[in-house]
Design a protein around this motif. Structure first.
Motif, PDB file in Angstrom:
ATOM      1  N   VAL A  52       0.867  -1.190   0.000  1.00 49.09           N
ATOM      2  CA  VAL A  52       0.000   0.000   0.000  1.00 49.09           C
ATOM      3  C   VAL A  52       0.894   1.228   0.000  1.00 49.09           C
ATOM      4  O   VAL A  52       1.595   1.515   0.971  1.00 49.09           O
ATOM      5  CB  VAL A  52      -0.940   0.008   1.222  1.00 49.09           C
ATOM      6  N   GLY A  74       7.551   1.778  -1.430  1.00 50.98           N
ATOM      7  CA  GLY A  74       6.704   0.673  -1.878  1.00 50.98           C
ATOM      8  C   GLY A  74       7.259   0.016  -3.135  1.00 50.98           C
ATOM      9  O   GLY A  74       7.378  -1.214  -3.215  1.00 50.98           O
ATOM     10  N   ALA A 101      -2.885   5.990  -3.864  1.00 58.03           N
ATOM     11  CA  ALA A 101      -3.952   6.973  -3.957  1.00 58.03           C
ATOM     12  C   ALA A 101      -3.678   7.992  -5.070  1.00 58.03           C
ATOM     13  O   ALA A 101      -4.596   8.601  -5.610  1.00 58.03           O
ATOM     14  CB  ALA A 101      -4.088   7.698  -2.620  1.00 58.03           C
ATOM     15  N   ALA A 157       3.290   1.389   3.098  1.00 56.97           N
ATOM     16  CA  ALA A 157       4.315   2.321   2.587  1.00 56.97           C
ATOM     17  C   ALA A 157       3.640   3.632   2.208  1.00 56.97           C
ATOM     18  O   ALA A 157       3.855   4.173   1.121  1.00 56.97           O
ATOM     19  CB  ALA A 157       5.011   1.695   1.376  1.00 56.97           C
ATOM     20  N   LEU A 176       4.324  21.544  -0.113  1.00 56.25           N
ATOM     21  CA  LEU A 176       5.042  20.899  -1.217  1.00 56.25           C
ATOM     22  C   LEU A 176       5.326  19.449  -0.856  1.00 56.25           C
ATOM     23  O   LEU A 176       6.244  19.149  -0.090  1.00 56.25           O
ATOM     24  CB  LEU A 176       6.342  21.659  -1.507  1.00 56.25           C
ATOM     25  N   ARG A 177       4.491  18.575  -1.374  1.00 58.46           N
ATOM     26  CA  ARG A 177       4.717  17.133  -1.176  1.00 58.46           C
ATOM     27  C   ARG A 177       4.540  16.373  -2.493  1.00 58.46           C
ATOM     28  O   ARG A 177       5.270  15.443  -2.783  1.00 58.46           O
ATOM     29  CB  ARG A 177       3.743  16.580  -0.130  1.00 58.46           C
ATOM     30  N   GLU A 214      15.362  24.547   1.282  1.00 52.73           N
ATOM     31  CA  GLU A 214      15.497  24.214  -0.149  1.00 52.73           C
ATOM     32  C   GLU A 214      14.554  25.049  -1.014  1.00 52.73           C
ATOM     33  O   GLU A 214      14.936  25.545  -2.074  1.00 52.73           O
ATOM     34  CB  GLU A 214      15.145  22.740  -0.373  1.00 52.73           C
ATOM     35  N   TRP A 256      -5.915   5.991   8.012  1.00 45.88           N
ATOM     36  CA  TRP A 256      -6.708   4.858   7.516  1.00 45.88           C
ATOM     37  C   TRP A 256      -6.474   3.591   8.337  1.00 45.88           C
ATOM     38  O   TRP A 256      -7.181   2.592   8.171  1.00 45.88           O
ATOM     39  CB  TRP A 256      -6.389   4.617   6.038  1.00 45.88           C
ATOM     40  N   GLU A 305      12.767  10.213   7.646  1.00 41.03           N
ATOM     41  CA  GLU A 305      12.117  10.744   6.444  1.00 41.03           C
ATOM     42  C   GLU A 305      13.204  11.115   5.460  1.00 41.03           C
ATOM     43  O   GLU A 305      13.608  12.275   5.373  1.00 41.03           O
ATOM     44  CB  GLU A 305      11.285  11.983   6.785  1.00 41.03           C
TER      45      GLU A 305
HETATM   46  C1  LIG Z   1       9.770  18.108  -1.948  1.00 39.55           C
HETATM   47  C2  LIG Z   1      10.573  17.028  -1.304  1.00 39.55           C
HETATM   48  C3  LIG Z   1      11.959  17.007  -1.452  1.00 39.55           C
HETATM   49  C4  LIG Z   1      12.719  16.014  -0.846  1.00 39.55           C
HETATM   50  N1  LIG Z   1      14.075  16.033  -0.993  1.00 39.55           N
HETATM   51  C5  LIG Z   1      14.822  15.091  -0.390  1.00 39.55           C
HETATM   52  C6  LIG Z   1      16.233  15.112  -0.506  1.00 39.55           C
HETATM   53  O1  LIG Z   1      16.817  15.985  -1.152  1.00 39.55           O
HETATM   54  N2  LIG Z   1      16.935  14.145   0.111  1.00 39.55           N
HETATM   55  C7  LIG Z   1      16.354  13.150   0.850  1.00 39.55           C
HETATM   56  O2  LIG Z   1      17.049  12.298   1.409  1.00 39.55           O
HETATM   57  N3  LIG Z   1      15.004  13.098   0.972  1.00 39.55           N
HETATM   58  C8  LIG Z   1      14.233  14.051   0.376  1.00 39.55           C
HETATM   59  N4  LIG Z   1      12.868  14.007   0.500  1.00 39.55           N
HETATM   60  C9  LIG Z   1      12.234  12.917   1.276  1.00 39.55           C
HETATM   61  C10 LIG Z   1      11.967  11.688   0.407  1.00 39.55           C
HETATM   62  O3  LIG Z   1      11.391  12.068  -0.799  1.00 39.55           O
HETATM   63  C11 LIG Z   1      11.045  10.751   1.179  1.00 39.55           C
HETATM   64  O4  LIG Z   1      11.774  10.279   2.304  1.00 39.55           O
HETATM   65  C12 LIG Z   1      10.565   9.578   0.333  1.00 39.55           C
HETATM   66  O5  LIG Z   1       9.745  10.032  -0.698  1.00 39.55           O
HETATM   67  C13 LIG Z   1       9.794   8.586   1.201  1.00 39.55           C
HETATM   68  O6  LIG Z   1       9.231   7.608   0.396  1.00 39.55           O
HETATM   69  P1  LIG Z   1       7.941   6.786   0.859  1.00 39.55           P
HETATM   70  O7  LIG Z   1       7.646   5.872  -0.279  1.00 39.55           O
HETATM   71  O8  LIG Z   1       8.139   6.254   2.220  1.00 39.55           O
HETATM   72  O9  LIG Z   1       6.785   7.879   1.031  1.00 39.55           O
HETATM   73  P2  LIG Z   1       6.078   8.821  -0.091  1.00 39.55           P
HETATM   74  O10 LIG Z   1       7.079   9.207  -1.113  1.00 39.55           O
HETATM   75  O11 LIG Z   1       5.374   9.853   0.681  1.00 39.55           O
HETATM   76  O12 LIG Z   1       5.025   7.841  -0.750  1.00 39.55           O
HETATM   77  C14 LIG Z   1       3.894   7.384  -0.067  1.00 39.55           C
HETATM   78  C15 LIG Z   1       2.858   6.980  -1.109  1.00 39.55           C
HETATM   79  O13 LIG Z   1       1.743   6.421  -0.440  1.00 39.55           O
HETATM   80  C16 LIG Z   1       0.552   6.884  -1.079  1.00 39.55           C
HETATM   81  N5  LIG Z   1      -0.535   6.812  -0.108  1.00 39.55           N
HETATM   82  C17 LIG Z   1      -0.697   7.529   1.032  1.00 39.55           C
HETATM   83  N6  LIG Z   1      -1.816   7.152   1.685  1.00 39.55           N
HETATM   84  C18 LIG Z   1      -2.372   6.165   0.928  1.00 39.55           C
HETATM   85  C19 LIG Z   1      -3.541   5.358   1.069  1.00 39.55           C
HETATM   86  N7  LIG Z   1      -4.356   5.448   2.133  1.00 39.55           N
HETATM   87  N8  LIG Z   1      -3.807   4.455   0.110  1.00 39.55           N
HETATM   88  C20 LIG Z   1      -2.993   4.313  -0.983  1.00 39.55           C
HETATM   89  N9  LIG Z   1      -1.873   5.045  -1.157  1.00 39.55           N
HETATM   90  C21 LIG Z   1      -1.563   5.958  -0.211  1.00 39.55           C
HETATM   91  C22 LIG Z   1       0.888   8.295  -1.514  1.00 39.55           C
HETATM   92  O14 LIG Z   1       0.064   8.698  -2.588  1.00 39.55           O
HETATM   93  C23 LIG Z   1       2.352   8.164  -1.910  1.00 39.55           C
HETATM   94  O15 LIG Z   1       2.510   7.912  -3.288  1.00 39.55           O
HETATM   95  C24 LIG Z   1      12.077  15.002  -0.085  1.00 39.55           C
HETATM   96  C25 LIG Z   1      10.687  15.018   0.082  1.00 39.55           C
HETATM   97  C26 LIG Z   1       9.939  16.029  -0.529  1.00 39.55           C
HETATM   98  C27 LIG Z   1       8.441  16.040  -0.352  1.00 39.55           C
END
Ligand SMILES: Cc1cc2nc3c(=O)[nH]c(=O)nc-3n(C[C@H](O)[C@H](O)[C@H](O)COP(=O)(O)OP(=O)(O)OC[C@H]3O[C@@H](n4cnc5c(N)ncnc54)[C@H](O)[C@@H]3O)c2cc1C
Length: 394
Positions: free
Chosen positions: A11, A17, A38, A110, A130-131, A160, A249, A293
Motif C-alpha cells: 500500500v 513501496g 492513492a 508504505a 510541497l509534497r 530548499e 486509515w 524521512e
Molecule cells: C519536496 C521534497 C523534497 C525532498 N528532498 C529530499 C532530498 O533531497 N533528500 C532526501 O534524502 N530526501 C528528500 N525528501 C524525502 C523523500 O522524498 C522521502 O523520504 C521519500 O519520498 C519517502 O518515500 P515513501 O515511499 O516512504 O513515502 P512517499 O514518497 O510519501 O510515498 C507514499 C505513497 O503512499 C501513497 N498513499 C498515502 N496514503 C495512501 C492510502 N491510504 N492508500 C494508498 N496510497 C496511499 C501516496 O500517494 C504516496 O505515493 C524530499 C521530500 C519532498 C516532499
C-alpha cells in the motif's frame, strides 16, 4: 507454502513501496504482487520536486521513478488512484475507497507522510505545501521574479524551497523556529554557512520565530503575523513545518500507531504486516525507536523488508543519511549533526565552499556524523572510514 509464492500487497507505490516490490522480485519472489496508490500519477520521485521541477529545469516526466518498461518487467498489478481506507489486520485484507477488497499473505504499509499545516490554512488561497508533483507544478507557476514569497519553516524543505525560489529572482523571506536554517541538521556552524548563502542570494531570514496567524483579505493570503508582533506582507506563502505519517486509515487496525506505524527491529508491525519508508517507526538495534524521512532510507528499508518477507530478515540498523542541494552545493549528512555538535574539518576548506567535517558530540568525545559540503567523493570516503562507529545522538 514456499515464501517465494506468497501474495504480497503493498500500500503506497512510491519510493519505499516500489523498491520493496523490486527487492522482492530480485530475491526470486514469484507470487502475486499488487501495488496500490492513492495518487493517479505514475510513481514519481520527490527530491526533484523542490529542486529541478520547482526551478522549471525538468519536465514532470523526468521525475518518474521507473520507465513503463521497468514497471512492466516487475510483473505487478499497479492500482493507481485507489486509496486504501481500512486494514483488517488478522484477515490481512485491505479495503479501498472504491469498495475493492484485497487480501494477501503479506501486506506492506508504505503510505509515507503528509505535510503539517497551519490552523486555518485550508480556507486561504495562496498558502501552499510541497509534497506532490501537483503541489510543485502549481507553486512553480507562481514563482515569478519580485513576487513576495514567505516560506514558513526553516528546516531542510523550507530552506530548499527558499533557495530555489531565490535563484528564480523571487523576493523570499524564510521564517522559522531555528535561529539559522537547518540548525538542527547541520550544527550551528554548518547552518551559519548556509545562512551566508541565503543572504548572498537576497533571502531575508527571520529565525527564532513562529507564525502566529495567516493574514488574508477576501479569502486570499496577504501575509503572516509573527510571534514577536512582526507583520510580513506576502503574495504567496509556503508552509514547510514538518509532516504527519499517513496512518489515519489504520485507526481501527489494532496496529500500534504512534507518530508512524510502530514496528520491531525487522520492521514487522504484526504477523504478516510490515511498514517501510517515511511512515515506519521501528526499533533500530542501536538507536532505539526511530522514524526516518529520507530518500535513501526508503530504498534501503525496502530491501530489509523484502528480505524479511521471504524469511531472510535481519534487524534493520542503518546509519541515517540524507542530502540536500542548495545554490548548486550538495550538502550531505551521514549520522546526525545536532545544533551543538563540534565539527572537525578533514578535507577542503569552508572558506572555499567545499569541505568535509566529522561531527563530534559537544564534549568532542565521540563522532556522531559526517558533514559533506560540495565534496561527494571525499564524503563517501570519510563515511566509510568511520563505518558503523558513528554513535547515536543521545
Ligand atoms: C519536496 C521534497 C523534497 C525532498 N528532498 C529530499 C532530498 O533531497 N533528500 C532526501 O534524502 N530526501 C528528500 N525528501 C524525502 C523523500 O522524498 C522521502 O523520504 C521519500 O519520498 C519517502 O518515500 P515513501 O515511499 O516512504 O513515502 P512517499 O514518497 O510519501 O510515498 C507514499 C505513497 O503512499 C501513497 N498513499 C498515502 N496514503 C495512501 C492510502 N491510504 N492508500 C494508498 N496510497 C496511499 C501516496 O500517494 C504516496 O505515493 C524530499 C521530500 C519532498 C516532499
Amino acid at each position: 507454502m514456499n515464501r517465494l509464492d506468497q501474495d504480497v500487497l503493498i500500500v503506497g507505490a512510491s519510493a519505499a513501496g516500489l523498491s520493496t516490490a523490486e527487492a522482492l522480485r530480485r530475491r526470486g519472489h514469484r507470487g502475486r504482487l499488487t501495488l496500490l496508490d492513492a495518487d493517479a500519477n505514475q510513481p514519481y520521485d520527490r527530491p526533484p520536486l523542490s529542486k529541478q521541477l520547482l526551478a522549471g529545469q525538468w519536465a514532470p516526466s523526468q521525475t518518474v521513478l521507473r520507465s513503463d518498461e521497468a514497471l512492466r518487467a516487475l510483473d505487478a498489478q499497479l492500482l493507481l488512484d485507489e486509496r486504501a481506507s481500512h486494514l483488517m489486520t488478522a484477515a490481512r485484507s485491505v479495503r479501498t475507497d472504491s469498495g475493492r477488497l484485497l487480501t494477501a499473505d503479506a501486506i506492506v504499509l508504505a503510505t509515507g507522510v503528509s505535510p503539517r499545516r497551519l490552523p486555518g490554512q485550508e480556507d486561504v488561497d495562496g498558502v501552499h505545501v510541497l509534497r506532490s508533483i501537483d503541489d510543485a507544478l502549481k507553486l512553480q507557476q507562481l514563482l515569478q521574479p519580485r513576487r513576495r514569497l514567505v516560506v514558513v519553516g526553516n528546516g531542510v524543505l523550507g530552506s530548499e524551497i527558499a533557495a530555489t525560489a531565490a535563484t528564480l529572482g523571487v523576493d523570499v523571506t524564510l521564517v522559522g523556529r531555528s535561529l539559522a536554517p537547518m540548525d538542527r541538521q547541520l550544527s550551528h556552524f554548518g547552518a551559519s554557512l548556509l545562512a551566508a548563502k541565503h543572504e548572498a542570494a537576497g533571502v531575508r531570514m527571520l529565525g527564532g520565530r513562529d507564525v502566529e496567524v495567516l493574514r488574508s483579505l477576501r479569502g486570499r493570503v496577504t501575509g503572516v503575523a509573527l510571534s514577536f508582533g512582526e507583520e510580513l506582507a506576502a503574495d504567496e506563502v509556503v508552509v514547510a513545518i514538518g509532516s504527519e505519517p499517513n496512518t489515519g486509515w489504520l485507526t481501527h487496525s489494532e496496529l500500534d500507531i504512534e507518530d508512524g506505524v510502530v514496528c520491531n527491529a525487522f520492521c514487522r508491525a504484526a504477523p504478516g504486516i510490515w511498514a517501510v519508508g517515511d511512515v515506519a517507526r521501528w526499533n533500530h538495534p542501536r538507536r532505539g525507536i526511530v522514524r526516518l524521512e529520507n530518500r535513501t532510507n526508503a530504498s534501503e528499508q525496502a530491501i530489509a523488508v523484502a528480505a524479511d518477507i521471504l524469511g531472510f530478515g535481519e534487524p534493520y540498523a542503518p546509519i541515517p543519511y540524507f542530502w540536500t542541494d542548495q545554490y548548486g552545493t550538495r550538502i550531505q549528512v551521514h549520522g546526525e549533526i545536532p545544533a551543538d555538535a563540534r565539527l572537525r574539518i578533514t578535507d577542503g576548506d569552508p572558506l572555499s565552499d567545499r569541505f568535509v567535517a566529522i561531527a563530534l558530540t559537544s564534549d568532542g568525545e565521540s563522532p556522531v556524523g559526517v558533514l559533506g559540503w560540495g565534496m561527494p567523493k571525499q564524503t563517501r570516503l570519510r563515511r566509510a572510514e568511520l563505518d558503523d562507529s558513528l554513535a547515536p545522538v543521545s
